[in-house]
Scaffold this active site. Structure first.
Site, PDB file in Angstrom:
ATOM      1  N   ASP A 120     -15.015 -38.333 -48.443  1.00 39.97           N
ATOM      2  CA  ASP A 120     -16.532 -38.548 -47.415  1.00 39.97           C
ATOM      3  C   ASP A 120     -15.484 -38.422 -45.783  1.00 39.97           C
ATOM      4  OD1 ASP A 120     -18.543 -38.619 -46.674  1.00 39.97           O
ATOM      5  OD2 ASP A 120     -19.280 -39.995 -48.001  1.00 39.97           O
ATOM      6  N   TYR A 121     -16.940 -38.435 -45.669  1.00 39.69           N
ATOM      7  CA  TYR A 121     -16.221 -38.124 -43.978  1.00 39.69           C
ATOM      8  C   TYR A 121     -15.393 -38.812 -42.586  1.00 39.69           C
ATOM      9  CZ  TYR A 121     -18.092 -36.644 -38.751  1.00 39.69           C
ATOM     10  OH  TYR A 121     -17.661 -36.222 -37.663  1.00 39.69           O
TER      11      TYR A 121
END
Length: 587
Positions: A120-121
């Site tokens: 994820d980011y």
């Protein structure tokens, strides 16, 4: 907050939706320009963060993990999903992004996943905040765990060469990660045309076409859930005198819902416009009546992607007074209330999930008029609305309906579509009941259904049951279930049993019903849930019409993960229930 992005509380339903989404995104050929590679996220357990707060820790037994949280992910893998994204939380003390058991042992070896795994980011970098070392250390841990792509954080880009030189990462690990990503690009046809998804002419011909807007309108109507219809106030007459009130009644900015920052809210249809479109002969007056919230700090936090909460310069009392004046001669009051779109979603957790106090005051004032009141309720999550439910009002839950919101809401309010939506999550009476879900287990001291008994598993100040159970949703008509039958009393591991029953439309409107089948395992080697969803069908019945419905169950539907994490169907006695929600009584 992120329940607004999910498929609800049930693993069977979540698995069915996961399969459908993978099929819908990927189609039969990923090289087709009208498909895209699906990503299953967030792997895993992100729905169980402590205190319900985004990005927080998770601590869970493997038995609960395998039986309740992992099935939708495995269903997506079985459906051929091309990519998986790791979650922000830790699992057994190891963040998912660097968790070798999760990415390699479970996802790849046990489930046979062949695609690539993306963080994820900046979740690789954030392993440092978790307390697992500097950027080089956590980047090495992530790629050694089986992570293939580092989203945005650049830890792979800036540290892996050094880690290879120091013997902390092998060149083979990097080669494998690169191969997986290049394979995905090949599957998507990007070697043949790297720019195939960059056709700037497509938005004008593919987005917000008349056909797509019609589909959006239809889908929205099917998602609404009728929670209460006292004295059959709904559907409304198209020539009625309607007092339309509420902070979301003439609002475009909150129709699209969370995670729509690139959408243009000004292209959405507000409720006021929708009512006029569907019922041009209705006499409609409008008043805002209240702010979404009177708290400027809360408003500023909700306005991160643009104006979602506008605090009126008038006093709250003045706005309520205007709403009451406009309601004086009305046949019915339609109050459009609830959450701003950014009250739910990522980084939008709340400790109180009731309707904001500014709107509660308006709702109470409208109820005191004695006129019929219909609450059109916007939210991205279940809310605690016991106070409103106990008022003499009617409630239509519409979530965040999208660009055709106003038209879709009007279609249902005026009866052009009979609501058929069902709740995908139980609605608590208050936050103290959370977590609450239909597949909870019994205790050794289960409480009586409708009375308090000391030394049983009770609350002193509340009923145990949710306000609305999983699968709940009313219709403008009524349905009667009868004559349940099974075609055999015993099945072997390779056999199927068919459960049949009759459903009759006993009301005055044609309508759709989502029939639901639940299973209770009476005795097994680990404590069983009270009941589990094991099948559903949506049927349409004209008023007075009956239909015989059959839902099959196989031995595979009876399986569960035991204490040794083996997927087994044990010999035993099972009870099936059928009905319109998880409180189904016919068995």
């Amino acid at each position: 907050g992120r329940i607004s992005e999910g498929s609800g509380e049930d693993p069977y339903l979540g698995s069915a939706i996961a399969k459908a989404m993978v099929k819908g995104y990927q189609g039969k050929d990923l090289k087709n320009e009208f498909t895209m590679m699906a990503t299953v996220k967030h792997l895993a357990l992100y729905g169980a963060v402590e205190a319900g707060r985004d990005y927080n820790s998770v601590d869970m037994s493997k038995v609960k993990m395998y039986n309740q949280y992992l099935p939708p992910y495995q269903a997506a893998v079985d459906a051929g999903v091309g990519s998986a994204m790791t979650s922000f939380n830790d699992i057994d003390g190891i963040p998912a992004t660097g968790n070798k058991w999760l990415i390699t042992d479970l996802l790849r070896k046990q489930w046979g996943f062949k695609g690539f795994v993306v963080s994820d980011y900046t979740s690789v970098n954030e392993m440092t905040a978790h307390g697992l070392g500097d950027l080089q250390a956590v980047s090495a841990q992530a790629i050694n765990a089986g992570l293939d792509m580092d989203m945005v954080g650049e830890g792979f880009l800036t540290t892996l060469k050094k880690s290879v030189q120091e013997g902390k990462v092998t060149e083979e690990a990097i080669t494998i990660a690169c191969r997986r990503i290049l394979t995905a690009k090949h599957q998507l046809g990007l070697f043949d045309d790297p720019y195939k998804y960059s056709d700037t002419s497509r938005p004008k011909k593919d987005i917000l076409t008349a056909e797509n807007r019609a589909a959006a309108r239809k889908i929205a109507t099917q998602s609404f859930v009728l929670l209460k219809n006292e004295n059959n106030v709904l559907p409304l007459k198209k020539d009625a005198k309607i007092a339309l009130v509420g902070p979301l009644a003439n609002d475009k900015n909150n129709m699209l819902g969370t995670w729509a920052p690139t959408g243009d809210p000004q292209l959405s249809i507000p409720v006021l416009e929708g009512l006029k479109n569907v019922a041009p002969k209705a006499k409609i007056t409008y008043a805002k009546g209240a702010n979404i919230t009177n708290d400027p700090e809360l408003a500023s936090r909700a306005n991160v992607f643009g104006l979602r909460v506008d605090i009126d310069k008038r006093s709250p009392d003045a706005m309520i007074a205007e709403a009451l004046r406009n309601s004086k001669d009305a046949d019915v009051i339609v109050a459009v209330v609830g959450e701003a779109s950014e009250f739910a979603g990522e980084a939008a957790s709340r400790t109180e999930i009731s309707i904001p106090q500014s709107q509660k005051k308006l709702i109470n004032a409208l109820a005191e008029t004695g006129k019929p009141v219909v609450l059109v309720l916007f939210s991205g999550r279940p809310l605690t609305i016991a106070e409103e439910f106990n008022l003499p009002i009617n409630i239509l839950q519409v979530w965040n309906p999208g660009v055709e919101a106003g038209n879709a809401i009007a279609d249902v309010l005026f009866g052009d579509y009979n609501p058929s939506g069902k709740l995908t999550a139980s609605w608590p009476r208050n936050v103290g009941q959370i977590p609450i879900y239909h597949s909870m287990k019994n205790t050794g001291r289960p409480a009586p259904a409708h009375q308090f008994e000391k030394f049983k598993s009770n609350y002193l100040d509340s009923e145990l049951s949710p306000l609305f159970p999983f699968g709940y949703g009313l219709s403008y008509t009524t349905f009667e279930y009868s004559a349940i039958a099974v075609d055999k009393k015993k099945i072997a591991q390779d056999e199927v049993i068919n459960i049949s029953f009759t459903v009759k439309n006993t009301g005055d409107h044609d309508g759709e019903e989502v029939v639901q089948l639940y299973l209770k395992d009476e005795v097994r080697s680990i404590t069983p849930p009270k009941r589990q969803l094991k099948g559903f069908k949506k049927i349409f019945l004209k008023k007075g019409e009956s239909q015989r419905v059959t839902i099959p169950l196989s031995a595979n539907d009876l399986k569960f993960y035991n204490s040794e994490l083996k997927f087994v169907a044990e010999p035993g006695k099972f009870i099936v229930f059928v009905g319109g929600n998880s409180n189904a009584e016919m068995s």
